[in-house]
Design a protein around this motif. Sequence first.
Motif, PDB file in Angstrom:
ATOM      1  N   LEU A 143      -3.176 -17.223  -7.064  1.00  0.00           N
ATOM      2  CA  LEU A 143      -3.595 -15.886  -6.622  1.00  0.00           C
ATOM      3  C   LEU A 143      -4.587 -15.985  -5.472  1.00  0.00           C
ATOM      4  O   LEU A 143      -5.266 -16.995  -5.349  1.00  0.00           O
ATOM      5  CB  LEU A 143      -4.229 -15.139  -7.802  1.00  0.00           C
ATOM      6  CG  LEU A 143      -3.278 -14.858  -8.962  1.00  0.00           C
ATOM      7  CD1 LEU A 143      -4.045 -14.319 -10.165  1.00  0.00           C
ATOM      8  CD2 LEU A 143      -2.198 -13.857  -8.544  1.00  0.00           C
ATOM      9  N   PRO A 144      -4.708 -15.001  -4.615  1.00  0.00           N
ATOM     10  CA  PRO A 144      -3.904 -13.777  -4.615  1.00  0.00           C
ATOM     11  C   PRO A 144      -2.516 -13.995  -4.000  1.00  0.00           C
ATOM     12  O   PRO A 144      -2.323 -14.921  -3.221  1.00  0.00           O
ATOM     13  CB  PRO A 144      -4.723 -12.847  -3.717  1.00  0.00           C
ATOM     14  CG  PRO A 144      -5.384 -13.757  -2.737  1.00  0.00           C
ATOM     15  CD  PRO A 144      -5.680 -15.014  -3.510  1.00  0.00           C
ATOM     16  N   LEU A 145      -1.584 -13.132  -4.355  1.00  0.00           N
ATOM     17  CA  LEU A 145      -0.317 -13.020  -3.636  1.00  0.00           C
ATOM     18  C   LEU A 145      -0.459 -11.833  -2.691  1.00  0.00           C
ATOM     19  O   LEU A 145      -0.758 -10.726  -3.139  1.00  0.00           O
ATOM     20  CB  LEU A 145       0.835 -12.758  -4.608  1.00  0.00           C
ATOM     21  CG  LEU A 145       1.249 -13.898  -5.541  1.00  0.00           C
ATOM     22  CD1 LEU A 145       2.299 -13.395  -6.532  1.00  0.00           C
ATOM     23  CD2 LEU A 145       1.805 -15.073  -4.736  1.00  0.00           C
ATOM     24  N   LEU A 146      -0.273 -12.102  -1.412  1.00  0.00           N
ATOM     25  CA  LEU A 146      -0.467 -11.041  -0.408  1.00  0.00           C
ATOM     26  C   LEU A 146       0.837 -10.871   0.361  1.00  0.00           C
ATOM     27  O   LEU A 146       1.061 -11.529   1.369  1.00  0.00           O
ATOM     28  CB  LEU A 146      -1.607 -11.413   0.535  1.00  0.00           C
ATOM     29  CG  LEU A 146      -2.976 -11.670  -0.116  1.00  0.00           C
ATOM     30  CD1 LEU A 146      -3.974 -12.192   0.916  1.00  0.00           C
ATOM     31  CD2 LEU A 146      -3.511 -10.392  -0.765  1.00  0.00           C
ATOM     32  N   ILE A 147       1.693  -9.992  -0.129  1.00  0.00           N
ATOM     33  CA  ILE A 147       3.049  -9.922   0.412  1.00  0.00           C
ATOM     34  C   ILE A 147       3.417  -8.519   0.867  1.00  0.00           C
ATOM     35  O   ILE A 147       3.052  -7.521   0.244  1.00  0.00           O
ATOM     36  CB  ILE A 147       4.037 -10.466  -0.637  1.00  0.00           C
ATOM     37  CG1 ILE A 147       3.788 -11.980  -0.738  1.00  0.00           C
ATOM     38  CG2 ILE A 147       5.492 -10.161  -0.268  1.00  0.00           C
ATOM     39  CD1 ILE A 147       4.730 -12.732  -1.600  1.00  0.00           C
ATOM     40  N   ASN A 148       4.138  -8.490   1.968  1.00  0.00           N
ATOM     41  CA  ASN A 148       4.640  -7.225   2.505  1.00  0.00           C
ATOM     42  C   ASN A 148       6.149  -7.310   2.672  1.00  0.00           C
ATOM     43  O   ASN A 148       6.698  -8.382   2.883  1.00  0.00           O
ATOM     44  CB  ASN A 148       4.003  -6.942   3.870  1.00  0.00           C
ATOM     45  CG  ASN A 148       4.558  -5.684   4.498  1.00  0.00           C
ATOM     46  OD1 ASN A 148       4.450  -4.594   3.944  1.00  0.00           O
ATOM     47  ND2 ASN A 148       5.222  -5.824   5.648  1.00  0.00           N
ATOM     48  N   GLN A 149       6.794  -6.168   2.594  1.00  0.00           N
ATOM     49  CA  GLN A 149       8.239  -6.106   2.812  1.00  0.00           C
ATOM     50  C   GLN A 149       8.558  -4.928   3.729  1.00  0.00           C
ATOM     51  O   GLN A 149       8.067  -3.826   3.513  1.00  0.00           O
ATOM     52  CB  GLN A 149       8.948  -5.919   1.463  1.00  0.00           C
ATOM     53  CG  GLN A 149      10.388  -5.428   1.571  1.00  0.00           C
ATOM     54  CD  GLN A 149      11.138  -5.468   0.251  1.00  0.00           C
ATOM     55  OE1 GLN A 149      11.651  -6.493  -0.155  1.00  0.00           O
ATOM     56  NE2 GLN A 149      11.199  -4.343  -0.424  1.00  0.00           N
ATOM     57  N   TRP A 150       9.407  -5.179   4.743  1.00  0.00           N
ATOM     58  CA  TRP A 150       9.971  -4.102   5.559  1.00  0.00           C
ATOM     59  C   TRP A 150      11.340  -3.790   4.977  1.00  0.00           C
ATOM     60  O   TRP A 150      12.187  -4.687   4.880  1.00  0.00           O
ATOM     61  CB  TRP A 150      10.108  -4.554   7.020  1.00  0.00           C
ATOM     62  CG  TRP A 150       8.788  -4.702   7.704  1.00  0.00           C
ATOM     63  CD1 TRP A 150       8.076  -5.850   7.886  1.00  0.00           C
ATOM     64  CD2 TRP A 150       8.011  -3.655   8.311  1.00  0.00           C
ATOM     65  NE1 TRP A 150       6.908  -5.592   8.560  1.00  0.00           N
ATOM     66  CE2 TRP A 150       6.848  -4.254   8.842  1.00  0.00           C
ATOM     67  CE3 TRP A 150       8.184  -2.273   8.463  1.00  0.00           C
ATOM     68  CZ2 TRP A 150       5.858  -3.519   9.506  1.00  0.00           C
ATOM     69  CZ3 TRP A 150       7.204  -1.552   9.129  1.00  0.00           C
ATOM     70  CH2 TRP A 150       6.059  -2.169   9.638  1.00  0.00           C
ATOM     71  N   ALA A 151      11.574  -2.545   4.611  1.00  0.00           N
ATOM     72  CA  ALA A 151      12.819  -2.256   3.897  1.00  0.00           C
ATOM     73  C   ALA A 151      13.213  -0.788   3.998  1.00  0.00           C
ATOM     74  O   ALA A 151      12.457   0.051   4.490  1.00  0.00           O
ATOM     75  CB  ALA A 151      12.653  -2.635   2.434  1.00  0.00           C
ATOM     76  N   ASN A 152      14.406  -0.507   3.511  1.00  0.00           N
ATOM     77  CA  ASN A 152      14.853   0.875   3.312  1.00  0.00           C
ATOM     78  C   ASN A 152      14.706   1.224   1.831  1.00  0.00           C
ATOM     79  O   ASN A 152      14.881   0.368   0.968  1.00  0.00           O
ATOM     80  CB  ASN A 152      16.308   1.038   3.769  1.00  0.00           C
ATOM     81  CG  ASN A 152      17.250   0.020   3.122  1.00  0.00           C
ATOM     82  OD1 ASN A 152      16.796  -0.999   2.587  1.00  0.00           O
ATOM     83  ND2 ASN A 152      18.533   0.267   3.186  1.00  0.00           N
ATOM     84  N   VAL A 153      14.362   2.459   1.565  1.00  0.00           N
ATOM     85  CA  VAL A 153      14.287   2.926   0.183  1.00  0.00           C
ATOM     86  C   VAL A 153      14.986   4.285   0.092  1.00  0.00           C
ATOM     87  O   VAL A 153      15.194   4.950   1.108  1.00  0.00           O
ATOM     88  CB  VAL A 153      12.829   3.055  -0.330  1.00  0.00           C
ATOM     89  CG1 VAL A 153      12.234   1.695  -0.618  1.00  0.00           C
ATOM     90  CG2 VAL A 153      11.954   3.820   0.642  1.00  0.00           C
ATOM     91  N   VAL A 154      15.344   4.667  -1.127  1.00  0.00           N
ATOM     92  CA  VAL A 154      16.101   5.903  -1.313  1.00  0.00           C
ATOM     93  C   VAL A 154      15.442   6.764  -2.395  1.00  0.00           C
ATOM     94  O   VAL A 154      15.157   6.284  -3.495  1.00  0.00           O
ATOM     95  CB  VAL A 154      17.554   5.589  -1.724  1.00  0.00           C
ATOM     96  CG1 VAL A 154      18.302   6.862  -2.128  1.00  0.00           C
ATOM     97  CG2 VAL A 154      18.290   4.886  -0.577  1.00  0.00           C
ATOM     98  N   ARG A 155      15.167   8.002  -2.028  1.00  0.00           N
ATOM     99  CA  ARG A 155      14.675   8.984  -3.000  1.00  0.00           C
ATOM    100  C   ARG A 155      15.527  10.231  -2.812  1.00  0.00           C
ATOM    101  O   ARG A 155      15.565  10.784  -1.715  1.00  0.00           O
ATOM    102  CB  ARG A 155      13.188   9.278  -2.761  1.00  0.00           C
ATOM    103  CG  ARG A 155      12.342   8.033  -2.980  1.00  0.00           C
ATOM    104  CD  ARG A 155      10.882   8.241  -2.676  1.00  0.00           C
ATOM    105  NE  ARG A 155      10.176   6.961  -2.777  1.00  0.00           N
ATOM    106  CZ  ARG A 155       8.881   6.794  -2.533  1.00  0.00           C
ATOM    107  NH1 ARG A 155       8.133   7.833  -2.181  1.00  0.00           N
ATOM    108  NH2 ARG A 155       8.320   5.601  -2.642  1.00  0.00           N
ATOM    109  N   TRP A 156      16.196  10.622  -3.880  1.00  0.00           N
ATOM    110  CA  TRP A 156      17.195  11.670  -3.759  1.00  0.00           C
ATOM    111  C   TRP A 156      16.562  13.050  -3.616  1.00  0.00           C
ATOM    112  O   TRP A 156      16.564  13.853  -4.530  1.00  0.00           O
ATOM    113  CB  TRP A 156      18.162  11.613  -4.945  1.00  0.00           C
ATOM    114  CG  TRP A 156      19.480  12.157  -4.541  1.00  0.00           C
ATOM    115  CD1 TRP A 156      19.974  13.392  -4.821  1.00  0.00           C
ATOM    116  CD2 TRP A 156      20.440  11.506  -3.727  1.00  0.00           C
ATOM    117  NE1 TRP A 156      21.183  13.550  -4.223  1.00  0.00           N
ATOM    118  CE2 TRP A 156      21.498  12.419  -3.546  1.00  0.00           C
ATOM    119  CE3 TRP A 156      20.518  10.258  -3.103  1.00  0.00           C
ATOM    120  CZ2 TRP A 156      22.624  12.100  -2.779  1.00  0.00           C
ATOM    121  CZ3 TRP A 156      21.629   9.950  -2.355  1.00  0.00           C
ATOM    122  CH2 TRP A 156      22.665  10.862  -2.197  1.00  0.00           C
TER     123      TRP A 156
END
Lengths: 492, 492
Positions: A143-156
Amino acid sequence: MSKNLTTRSEDYSKWYNELVVKADLAENSGVRGCMVIKPSGYAIWEKMQAELDRMFKETGHSNAYFPLFVPKSMFEAEEKNAEGFAKECAIVTHYRLKNDPDKPGKLMVDPNAKLEEELIVRPTSEAIIWSTYKGWVQSYRDLPLLINQWANVVRWEMRTRLFLRTAEFLWQEGHTAHATKDEAIEESEKMMHVYADFVENFMAIPVIKGLKTETERFAGAEETYCIEALMQDGKALQAGTSHFLGQNFAKAFDVKFANAEGKQEYVWGTSWGVSTRLMGALVMTHSDDKGLVLPPNLAPIQVVIVPIFKTDEELEIISKVVNELVSAFKKIKIAVKFDNRTTQKPGFKFAEWELKGVPVRIAVGPKDLENGTFEVARRDTLSKEIISKDSVVSYINDLLDQIQKDLFDKALDYRENHITEVDSFEEFKEVLENKGGFVAAHWDGTAETEEKIKELTKATIRCIPLNRVEVSGKCMYTGAESTGRVLFAKAY
Amino acid sequence: MSKNLTTRSEDYSKWYNELVVKADLAENSGVRGCMVIKPSGYAIWEKMQAELDRMFKETGHSNAYFPLFVPKSMFEAEEKNAEGFAKECAIVTHYRLKNDPDKPGKLMVDPNAKLEEELIVRPTSEAIIWSTYKGWVQSYRDLPLLINQWANVVRWEMRTRLFLRTAEFLWQEGHTAHATKDEAIEESEKMMHVYADFVENFMAIPVIKGLKTETERFAGAEETYCIEALMQDGKALQAGTSHFLGQNFAKAFDVKFANAEGKQEYVWGTSWGVSTRLMGALVMTHSDDKGLVLPPNLAPIQVVIVPIFKTDEELEIISKVVNELVSAFKKIKIAVKFDNRTTQKPGFKFAEWELKGVPVRIAVGPKDLENGTFEVARRDTLSKEIISKDSVVSYINDLLDQIQKDLFDKALDYRENHITEVDSFEEFKEVLENKGGFVAAHWDGTAETEEKIKELTKATIRCIPLNRVEVSGKCMYTGAESTGRVLFAKAY
């Protein structure tokens, strides 16, 4: 061109929708609620991404990528989070199509290809990421885990609007894991500050930093930090959020670590995100009735040069001078475009680049050549100046900084003029109706009152400002005790 | 650490799977067939993205973003394309979960939230993009459209392997539209060359450019150009494809334009893509039994510095020298890491950085300080040299170029030694079995023969090389006429 744009005073909402489409930023697609981000819009998003990514890395974060799908059993593990997103998620149930025996050339879902367990298209990735972190964390040394993600997400979402609310959107989501509560809180605060820094200094949009009330908090968080911006129609827009998750996801996914004494403890978490929604904030903060106004930091084209000519010979002579200028701009990394189209008149080009929000326009005709000058026009103020050839590059270099600053100051000025303190509910409604903006009022701290006020006025508590002064008062609605003002507003 | 890695000669396939996980590039997730790309792996992918993106923009392309979902009616519009992907696609049928009345705390798909039309999670985006292009193209002046998208796609593969074949993967997909057939063919060829340039000069992987046979062609394409690489086990890997789509998608989605004479014509199309599969090619081309070997262009850390010390005082003295060196490297944009951990011994660190493929390792101890030298080790050859302090920066700057070149040459050498011409089917099987690699043989041009050979040997026609010599011969299997050799191989 801009003639056709509805004005803000006529219909702000229509103005926005039209502008996004006419300026070629985005359009609705043939898929319900999903947008197409067009090249002009995506180029701005890329600039945002690049700067944010730089800031995330500078603060010690790395990028990674996690699956699009979340199995139902994983999705429901953190109950509050699941409950918060269950009503608006896209669900994959089958994995194969087959020919429809009744309709030649058509396909149908193959009933024999039903998944054993349904997959949720990620509305956010806490579940899938914390189920992964379980394998990554054994000891405090992990620790620590310091992570980022660039992504698409879906909320209806049922009612969608380009950039502001779409069924699918692009975003980044940071997910960090820490050994202590303090460190996790520090991280969530730090990322709120990073967002504020980015939105203010890069996008020229002033924001207020604050905490969400329990009602408005992210589902599954212990605390949600936010930055709130104010649009030109007096409505607020949540520009970014950073969540302190406590040990909620660690407990849901059994993520423990051995501390320095060898004792097992649950990990502490944060998550934080901003999305293509910021594109909407950008348009609505700076633009005007002629079209987009882009801060120089975000403008894919910062300077456009329009030649004024009658003959091919004139264009040729002008081009020589302009090409030198273009080289000089490129040398100092100013993004410049020479609009030498012969199919369109200067007036048409002026209107087009105004619509598209290019911060600075240079016009140059035979007279300018004679005088050794250029006509330099600012998109934000629409003012023009004549600048000598020798100083034009350094002039514009400074001007771009000035425009960036002026846009922020103008937006800040508007925002400061639209924070109103009220002490009665009558006054509250009156301000909301006639002036808009943030309304600073005392509130008794209960979800019931918050809900009631929302029901009656559509205004929500945007945040409890971090810098608020603790001062006792009476709730404007119930008259009960309050320890300080919170900011209400109607919001996007 | 590397002790535990299965060797390539023991079991190449196992070596690959272990290496990807041990080097922290990726791992299987809790979602069937989907991988998690870990920070070390994603950092390499980001370098690929940045370079490809630069090359796409340099060749006139812009990025945009199109929806993740494709409604079934849109998906099936281009029949061949639909047929090609129908059997392996994830299908969204519902948009809401609800509490399961029989299982407290559990959710179930809400049967009242069934979509009117099913949505396919894109396996590729031709359908959604061409349905959009219909609105963007009226006249020849709107052409060409030169657009790229960075995105995730889903193909429901039954047998998956990290990077090489996963249900969800990351890729870029270019989709262009043109006024003429020639221009579209030129574009598809150009992008094949761009891919070859990238894979050879940036990834140090030699490729053969060629055309796919009809059997191996992209579903919906008139012609598929490809680049084929050869892995160390003698199996081929398709590293990128570029498709000439003819007017197939234009006709399916009714995308027409008015030409210069005002006549309506269908638009010509191309599409082209490379994916995270390239990560697999990277690992399998260069790496060895000690771990990853990364070409300097793709290495997130290019130089690692390991101090050799017994006491804190020694470390402190070494650190002073190293910090100067680090600054000097940073100044010329060499990515350097000083591994000053006190928790691990040098031998452990050496093995760790070898496993992770860092191209150059510098070791420095008290003796080096005395002598004014450093020990410099190459990851690819495992050779070491003593280099004087004064010249080490320029030495390593050159060395990185040399390693990049040597890796390519070594892979090219292997590839050239693994192209075997055969004239009989017996010989063909013998080479496939005992030597592997590409087998250049005459083929009668029929899909039947191609299929039969695949059935008997598992080898497929990787491509009809673009540079092949037209020469008449007899099909090695049927004895029928052939006009030149094609390249067969077993493939990933």
